[in-house]
Design an enzyme around this catalytic site. Structure first.
Site, mmCIF file in Angstrom:
data_model
loop_
_atom_site.group_PDB
_atom_site.id
_atom_site.type_symbol
_atom_site.label_atom_id
_atom_site.label_comp_id
_atom_site.label_asym_id
_atom_site.label_seq_id
_atom_site.Cartn_x
_atom_site.Cartn_y
_atom_site.Cartn_z
ATOM 1 N N CYS A 132 0.830 -1.211 0.000
ATOM 2 C CA CYS A 132 0.000 0.000 0.000
ATOM 3 C C CYS A 132 0.867 1.265 0.000
ATOM 4 O O CYS A 132 1.448 1.583 -1.028
ATOM 5 C CB CYS A 132 -0.967 -0.063 1.175
ATOM 6 S SG CYS A 132 -2.458 0.886 0.906
ATOM 7 N N HIS A 143 -3.517 -5.373 1.715
ATOM 8 C CA HIS A 143 -2.830 -5.598 2.997
ATOM 9 C C HIS A 143 -2.860 -7.068 3.420
ATOM 10 O O HIS A 143 -3.716 -7.454 4.213
ATOM 11 C CB HIS A 143 -3.520 -4.786 4.101
ATOM 12 C CG HIS A 143 -3.299 -3.322 4.004
ATOM 13 N ND1 HIS A 143 -2.271 -2.673 4.650
ATOM 14 C CD2 HIS A 143 -3.965 -2.364 3.317
ATOM 15 C CE1 HIS A 143 -2.322 -1.387 4.382
ATOM 16 N NE2 HIS A 143 -3.340 -1.172 3.569
ATOM 17 N N GLU A 186 -1.067 -8.480 5.492
ATOM 18 C CA GLU A 186 -0.772 -8.579 6.933
ATOM 19 C C GLU A 186 -2.034 -8.470 7.783
ATOM 20 O O GLU A 186 -2.003 -8.732 8.975
ATOM 21 C CB GLU A 186 0.268 -7.524 7.342
ATOM 22 C CG GLU A 186 -0.247 -6.097 7.519
ATOM 23 C CD GLU A 186 -0.502 -5.351 6.201
ATOM 24 O OE1 GLU A 186 -0.442 -5.965 5.123
ATOM 25 O OE2 GLU A 186 -0.790 -4.140 6.277
HETATM 26 N N1 GLN Z 1 -3.597 6.329 1.039
HETATM 27 C C1 GLN Z 1 -2.328 6.014 1.613
HETATM 28 C C2 GLN Z 1 -1.191 6.772 0.930
HETATM 29 O O1 GLN Z 1 -1.403 7.433 -0.020
HETATM 30 C C3 GLN Z 1 -2.069 4.540 1.536
HETATM 31 C C4 GLN Z 1 -3.057 3.803 2.377
HETATM 32 C C5 GLN Z 1 -2.518 2.597 3.052
HETATM 33 O O2 GLN Z 1 -1.297 2.379 3.127
HETATM 34 N N2 GLN Z 1 -3.401 1.812 3.619
HETATM 35 O O3 GLN Z 1 -0.083 6.680 1.357
#
Ligand code: GLN
Length: 188
Positions: free
Chosen positions: A80, A169, A171
């Site tokens: 992410c 995710h 995890e």
């Molecule tokens: N929206 C977040 C970002 O731009 C990422 C979201 C996340 O890691 N769950 O960094």
């Protein structure tokens, strides 16, 4: 036992530590440059807020050493926000580490659909659960990048050499397939 460093400046690092243990390796937290110098088989950049993590990496003097280690072949897994940190391009924004040949689109699903769960094929692991939280997606990959998963026509996991990224995710799910896949990449 393989040792995996987890960047622990912000975000979902504890969950990754648990997942690494569940997948049969040892996790330790990296909070400063001494942590980055410890012996490790691989490194995880967790989810969180890429803008905040990018800023902290710079302030703590971790940015350049981290980038160098990745370019020298340290296996790395970005989830992410971690995916955003590794992307060589971020639509409409300046990139951070920029070590991986992917173009990331941030907060790509809009506010309403910001978080959702589904199941989809991942690499050779079959179908696995995927949880997305204000996730990015990968709009484009360089030829050297392998796509590992897609959801609704969008790339959500990819690999380039020893760099692995997921927009979701793993995890936060019981399923340890993605962490086991990463540990295989961290071969001794
Ligand atoms: N929206 C977040 C970002 O731009 C990422 C979201 C996340 O890691 N769950 O960094």
């Amino acid at each position: 036992m393989k040792k995996i460093g987890v960047l622990a400046l912000q975000g979902a690092f504890l969950e990754h530590e648990r997942a690494v243990s569940a997948a049969g390796a040892e996790a330790f937290e990296i909070r400063n440059s001494a942590g980055l110098r410890r012996e490790m088989d691989g490194l995880i950049l967790p989810g969180g807020e890429s803008t905040v993590m990018g800023k902290l990496l710079r302030e703590l003097g971790l940015f350049e050493p981290l980038r160098t280690q990745i370019l020298e072949g340290l296996p790395v897994f970005g989830t992410c926000a971690g995916l955003i940190l590794l992307a060589q391009e971020i639509t409409g924004e300046r990139p951070y580490l920029g070590t991986m040949g992917i173009t990331a689109v941030r907060n790509a699903y809009g506010r309403q659909l910001g978080s959702f769960e589904c199941a989809a094929e991942f690499a050779e692991c079959g179908e696995i659960p995927m949880r997305f939280i204000r996730a990015p997606y990968i709009a484009q990959v360089e030829r050297r990048v392998t796509v590992l998963a897609e959801v609704e026509g969008r790339i959500v996991a990819a690999r380039e050499g020893r760099q692995l990224v997921t927009a979701f995710h793993p995890e936060l799910c019981e399923n340890t397939a993605v962490h086991r896949y990463f540990l295989e990449m961290c071969g001794r």
